[in-house]
Motif scaffolding. Structure first.
Motif, PDB file in Angstrom:
ATOM      1  N   SER A 173       0.830  -1.203   0.000  1.00 57.15           N
ATOM      2  CA  SER A 173       0.000   0.000   0.000  1.00 57.15           C
ATOM      3  C   SER A 173       0.866   1.256   0.000  1.00 57.15           C
ATOM      4  CB  SER A 173      -0.917  -0.013   1.231  1.00 57.15           C
ATOM      5  OG  SER A 173      -1.602   1.221   1.354  1.00 57.15           O
ATOM      6  N   VAL A 174       1.909   1.273   0.829  1.00 60.03           N
ATOM      7  CA  VAL A 174       2.815   2.426   0.880  1.00 60.03           C
ATOM      8  C   VAL A 174       3.524   2.605  -0.465  1.00 60.03           C
ATOM      9  CG1 VAL A 174       4.880   3.371   1.977  1.00 60.03           C
ATOM     10  CG2 VAL A 174       3.139   2.247   3.378  1.00 60.03           C
ATOM     11  N   LEU A 175       3.965   1.515  -1.055  1.00 57.33           N
ATOM     12  CA  LEU A 175       4.657   1.611  -2.347  1.00 57.33           C
ATOM     13  C   LEU A 175       3.737   2.171  -3.431  1.00 57.33           C
ATOM     14  CD1 LEU A 175       6.713  -1.712  -2.331  1.00 57.33           C
ATOM     15  CD2 LEU A 175       7.633   0.612  -2.283  1.00 57.33           C
ATOM     16  N   ARG A 176       2.494   1.750  -3.452  1.00 59.09           N
ATOM     17  CA  ARG A 176       1.556   2.292  -4.455  1.00 59.09           C
ATOM     18  C   ARG A 176       1.358   3.794  -4.253  1.00 59.09           C
ATOM     19  NH1 ARG A 176      -0.863  -2.962  -3.797  1.00 59.09           N
ATOM     20  NH2 ARG A 176      -2.169  -2.191  -2.086  1.00 59.09           N
ATOM     21  N   LYS A 177       1.339   4.241  -2.999  1.00 58.14           N
ATOM     22  CA  LYS A 177       1.205   5.681  -2.732  1.00 58.14           C
ATOM     23  C   LYS A 177       2.466   6.438  -3.147  1.00 58.14           C
ATOM     24  CE  LYS A 177      -2.248   5.084   0.879  1.00 58.14           C
ATOM     25  NZ  LYS A 177      -2.587   5.098   2.320  1.00 58.14           N
ATOM     26  N   ILE A 178       3.621   5.813  -2.984  1.00 60.98           N
ATOM     27  CA  ILE A 178       4.864   6.428  -3.466  1.00 60.98           C
ATOM     28  C   ILE A 178       4.822   6.591  -4.983  1.00 60.98           C
ATOM     29  CG2 ILE A 178       7.339   5.986  -3.824  1.00 60.98           C
ATOM     30  CD1 ILE A 178       7.394   4.805  -0.970  1.00 60.98           C
ATOM     31  N   ALA A 179       4.347   5.567  -5.691  1.00 63.69           N
ATOM     32  CA  ALA A 179       4.240   5.640  -7.155  1.00 63.69           C
ATOM     33  C   ALA A 179       3.320   6.782  -7.574  1.00 63.69           C
ATOM     34  CB  ALA A 179       3.730   4.312  -7.705  1.00 63.69           C
ATOM     35  N   ASP A 180       2.163   6.901  -6.904  1.00 64.81           N
ATOM     36  CA  ASP A 180       1.224   7.983  -7.221  1.00 64.81           C
ATOM     37  C   ASP A 180       1.865   9.345  -6.964  1.00 64.81           C
ATOM     38  OD1 ASP A 180      -0.664   6.061  -7.846  1.00 64.81           O
ATOM     39  OD2 ASP A 180      -1.713   6.208  -5.907  1.00 64.81           O
ATOM     40  N   ALA A 181       2.613   9.453  -5.859  1.00 65.62           N
ATOM     41  CA  ALA A 181       3.236  10.729  -5.505  1.00 65.62           C
ATOM     42  C   ALA A 181       4.312  11.132  -6.515  1.00 65.62           C
ATOM     43  CB  ALA A 181       3.821  10.640  -4.097  1.00 65.62           C
TER      44      ALA A 181
ATOM     45  N   GLU B  74      17.512  14.453  -4.622  1.00 68.22           N
ATOM     46  CA  GLU B  74      16.902  15.081  -3.447  1.00 68.22           C
ATOM     47  C   GLU B  74      15.403  15.259  -3.650  1.00 68.22           C
ATOM     48  OE1 GLU B  74      19.011  18.661  -2.556  1.00 68.22           O
ATOM     49  OE2 GLU B  74      20.786  17.605  -1.800  1.00 68.22           O
ATOM     50  N   ALA B  75      15.004  15.661  -4.851  1.00 68.25           N
ATOM     51  CA  ALA B  75      13.577  15.854  -5.123  1.00 68.25           C
ATOM     52  C   ALA B  75      12.818  14.530  -5.012  1.00 68.25           C
ATOM     53  CB  ALA B  75      13.389  16.461  -6.513  1.00 68.25           C
ATOM     54  N   ILE B  76      13.374  13.476  -5.585  1.00 69.49           N
ATOM     55  CA  ILE B  76      12.731  12.158  -5.543  1.00 69.49           C
ATOM     56  C   ILE B  76      12.650  11.646  -4.100  1.00 69.49           C
ATOM     57  CG2 ILE B  76      12.963   9.729  -6.237  1.00 69.49           C
ATOM     58  CD1 ILE B  76      14.370  10.892  -8.822  1.00 69.49           C
ATOM     59  N   ALA B  77      13.761  11.782  -3.354  1.00 65.78           N
ATOM     60  CA  ALA B  77      13.778  11.324  -1.960  1.00 65.78           C
ATOM     61  C   ALA B  77      12.788  12.103  -1.114  1.00 65.78           C
ATOM     62  CB  ALA B  77      15.189  11.447  -1.397  1.00 65.78           C
ATOM     63  N   ASN B  78      12.662  13.408  -1.350  1.00 61.19           N
ATOM     64  CA  ASN B  78      11.706  14.217  -0.588  1.00 61.19           C
ATOM     65  C   ASN B  78      10.279  13.776  -0.836  1.00 61.19           C
ATOM     66  OD1 ASN B  78      13.627  15.803   0.667  1.00 61.19           O
ATOM     67  ND2 ASN B  78      13.601  17.399  -0.909  1.00 61.19           N
ATOM     68  N   VAL B  79       9.957  13.464  -2.084  1.00 59.23           N
ATOM     69  CA  VAL B  79       8.614  12.964  -2.413  1.00 59.23           C
ATOM     70  C   VAL B  79       8.342  11.662  -1.652  1.00 59.23           C
ATOM     71  CG1 VAL B  79       7.200  11.980  -4.263  1.00 59.23           C
ATOM     72  CG2 VAL B  79       8.492  14.088  -4.669  1.00 59.23           C
ATOM     73  N   ILE B  80       9.304  10.757  -1.658  1.00 57.10           N
ATOM     74  CA  ILE B  80       9.144   9.465  -0.984  1.00 57.10           C
ATOM     75  C   ILE B  80       8.993   9.656   0.519  1.00 57.10           C
ATOM     76  CG2 ILE B  80      10.335   7.307  -0.418  1.00 57.10           C
ATOM     77  CD1 ILE B  80      11.591   7.434  -3.243  1.00 57.10           C
ATOM     78  N   GLN B  81       9.817  10.522   1.111  1.00 55.65           N
ATOM     79  CA  GLN B  81       9.768  10.715   2.562  1.00 55.65           C
ATOM     80  C   GLN B  81       8.466  11.372   3.009  1.00 55.65           C
ATOM     81  OE1 GLN B  81      13.517  12.709   3.511  1.00 55.65           O
ATOM     82  NE2 GLN B  81      14.336  10.737   4.213  1.00 55.65           N
ATOM     83  N   LYS B  82       7.886  12.234   2.175  1.00 57.63           N
ATOM     84  CA  LYS B  82       6.586  12.819   2.513  1.00 57.63           C
ATOM     85  C   LYS B  82       5.513  11.743   2.615  1.00 57.63           C
ATOM     86  CE  LYS B  82       7.304  17.476   0.646  1.00 57.63           C
ATOM     87  NZ  LYS B  82       6.954  18.421  -0.452  1.00 57.63           N
ATOM     88  N   VAL B  83       5.581  10.747   1.734  1.00 55.38           N
ATOM     89  CA  VAL B  83       4.628   9.634   1.808  1.00 55.38           C
ATOM     90  C   VAL B  83       4.847   8.845   3.103  1.00 55.38           C
ATOM     91  CG1 VAL B  83       3.885   7.472   0.737  1.00 55.38           C
ATOM     92  CG2 VAL B  83       4.402   9.455  -0.693  1.00 55.38           C
ATOM     93  N   LEU B  84       6.107   8.573   3.433  1.00 63.20           N
ATOM     94  CA  LEU B  84       6.392   7.837   4.677  1.00 63.20           C
ATOM     95  C   LEU B  84       5.840   8.587   5.884  1.00 63.20           C
ATOM     96  CD1 LEU B  84      10.110   6.716   4.080  1.00 63.20           C
ATOM     97  CD2 LEU B  84       8.043   5.325   3.839  1.00 63.20           C
ATOM     98  N   GLU B  85       6.067   9.899   5.937  1.00 65.55           N
ATOM     99  CA  GLU B  85       5.557  10.698   7.060  1.00 65.55           C
ATOM    100  C   GLU B  85       4.038  10.667   7.115  1.00 65.55           C
ATOM    101  OE1 GLU B  85       8.349  14.256   8.388  1.00 65.55           O
ATOM    102  OE2 GLU B  85       7.782  14.453   6.278  1.00 65.55           O
ATOM    103  N   ALA B  86       3.389  10.788   5.960  1.00 68.01           N
ATOM    104  CA  ALA B  86       1.918  10.754   5.922  1.00 68.01           C
ATOM    105  C   ALA B  86       1.377   9.409   6.398  1.00 68.01           C
ATOM    106  CB  ALA B  86       1.425  11.053   4.504  1.00 68.01           C
ATOM    107  N   GLU B  87       2.182   8.362   6.235  1.00 71.15           N
ATOM    108  CA  GLU B  87       1.781   7.015   6.655  1.00 71.15           C
ATOM    109  C   GLU B  87       2.216   6.707   8.091  1.00 71.15           C
ATOM    110  OE1 GLU B  87       0.002   4.535   4.798  1.00 71.15           O
ATOM    111  OE2 GLU B  87      -0.463   6.419   3.769  1.00 71.15           O
ATOM    112  N   GLY B  88       2.776   7.712   8.787  1.00 73.68           N
ATOM    113  CA  GLY B  88       3.203   7.516  10.159  1.00 73.68           C
ATOM    114  C   GLY B  88       4.443   6.663  10.308  1.00 73.68           C
ATOM    115  N   LEU B  89       5.296   6.656   9.285  1.00 73.39           N
ATOM    116  CA  LEU B  89       6.512   5.834   9.292  1.00 73.39           C
ATOM    117  C   LEU B  89       7.756   6.712   9.388  1.00 73.39           C
ATOM    118  CD1 LEU B  89       5.523   3.360   6.430  1.00 73.39           C
ATOM    119  CD2 LEU B  89       5.554   2.881   8.897  1.00 73.39           C
TER     120      LEU B  89
END
Length: 410
Positions: A25-33, A152-167
């Protein structure tokens, strides 16, 4: 550095026990982001491209560096495909019951904290992050300075998803000190880091190998050969050779040297030259080659060079033994191919060539996780341990033994 790696190590316990459905589920949200933030990523990539032009990067490196909406869409799709792969953690690899009734299972588990060092290609950031996440590993990523803004841009997008997921953001992060000194520290931090995977140029691989105390699985250069045996089908051999060199010259599974049996050389070399001239390939040949076709002279250094460009060395040999000897001398253990209709010659080549991938009547360009059916890959390992060849999702796991008893003592 130590505080940063300590956080990564602590975060690994969160991911190691996460259920597969949650990871997917987290990976699919990363792809969308990634797709939703494509304009932002492209803006950062433009800075890297401008800097690359100022620094005179080669056309091959510039191609690897470039991102547009189509390529970012492909990055997102790769993450979705990783999410769709079978769960790599918790597989029972083997199992048995001992004479005294102990039930033993060999079960796949994450490696832990994985540092991946790579150059030029910003899509590796999302690929490596997703592969590590799916396999339950914390990812510490160190891309090349030429792609710093994009990464940095790609990593920031991924980390925002992790934070939104409480990770924890530490599950996927860029190495904060991207200097050579920072890398030198990372590869010695075996208290916190379980594996280093370097993929890139020869200098990078050598530096990591010579200085790391953390275990290393190296993804070394691809000095790949295609050998045209005297019993090859000429038209098939030409198709395979042109594809292996020209389909995408700047990648590690592209052919760098073509070896031709002397018995077939007069018939095939003129046709090969015509085919390569149509692709604007720069050809260099040994003395035997230059007796048949007009090409530049190849030196010993040429046969030891991974060009990563539309340049090809050609050598004429007396027989299969000499071809195998050449590959043993110059090959990097990546991918090697023979073109022949002689079954015995094919089997000899398969048995005697020591490389991760050895082909009969096919292009070396197939050395790829996707082409092998693994899905995305971390890279092409030229190690013999712990992984070899395309390093897919299952190669990012190790194992433990689970032993079930009923009061047994020894």
């Amino acid at each position: 550095m130590e505080h940063y790696l300590k956080e990564a190590k602590e975060a690994s316990s969160v991911l190691a026990t996460m259920r597969g459905e949650r990871k997917n589920s987290v990976l699919r949200k990363i792809a969308d982001a990634l797709e939703a933030e494509s304009a932002l990523i492209i803006e950062h990539n433009k800075f890297d491209m401008e800097e690359g032009r100022r620094n005179g990067l080669s056309s091959a490196l510039m191609d690897r560096l470039y991102l547009d909406e189509r390529r970012i869409g492909a990055m997102a799709q790769a993450v979705r495909e990783i999410a769709a792969l079978k769960e790599p953690v918790g597989r029972v690899l083997d199992g048995w019951v001992t004479e005294n009734g102990l039930r033993i299972e060999k079960v796949s588990i994450p490696i832990g904290v994985v540092g991946i060092i790579y150059e030029s290609r910003p899509n590796v950031t999302s690929d490596a992050a997703a592969l590590c996440f799916k396999s339950g590993n914390v990812a510490i990523l160190k891309g090349g300075k030429e792609a710093q803004q994009s990464n940095e841009a790609i990593a920031n997008v991924i980390q925002k998803v992790l934070e939104a997921e409480g990770l924890p953001k530490a599950l996927i992060s860029l190495l904060p000190d991207a200097s050579r000194e920072g890398v030198a520290k990372l590869i010695k931090m075996d208290e916190y880091v379980d594996l280093i995977i370097p993929r890139g140029g020869e200098a990078l691989i050598r530096f990591v190998n010579e200085n790391a105390t953390v275990p290393v699985v190296k993804h070394d250069k691809g000095l790949c050969h295609t050998y045209i045996h005297e019993d090859a089908d000429i038209e098939e051999a030409i198709r395979i050779a042109v594809n292996a060199k020209c389909q995408r010259p700047g990648v590690c599974n592209a052919m760098e040297t073509l070896i031709v049996d002397r018995a077939i050389a007069p018939r095939i070399l003129p046709k090969l030259k015509e085919a390569f001239d149509a692709e604007s390939t720069r050809l260099l040949g040994d003395e035997g080659t230059r007796r048949v076709i007009d090409v530049e002279e190849a030196t010993e250094e040429d046969f030891d060079t991974e060009y990563l460009s539309n340049t090809l060395s050609i050598r004429v040999v007396e027989n299969i033994a000499e071809a195998i000897g050449h590959i043993r001398r110059y090959g990097s253990g990546h991918s090697e191919a023979i073109v022949t209709n002689d079954h015995r010659a094919a089997e000899r080549f398969l048995d005697e060539i020591d490389a991760a991938c050895v082909y009969v009547n096919a292009s070396t360009r197939f050395t790829d996780g996707g082409a092998f059916g693994f899905g995305a890959e971390v890279g092409i390992s030229t190690n013999k341990l712990h992984a070899r060849g395309p390093m897919g999702i299952n190669d990012l796991t190790t194992y433990k033994y689970k032993i079930y008893g009923e009061g047994q003592i020894r």
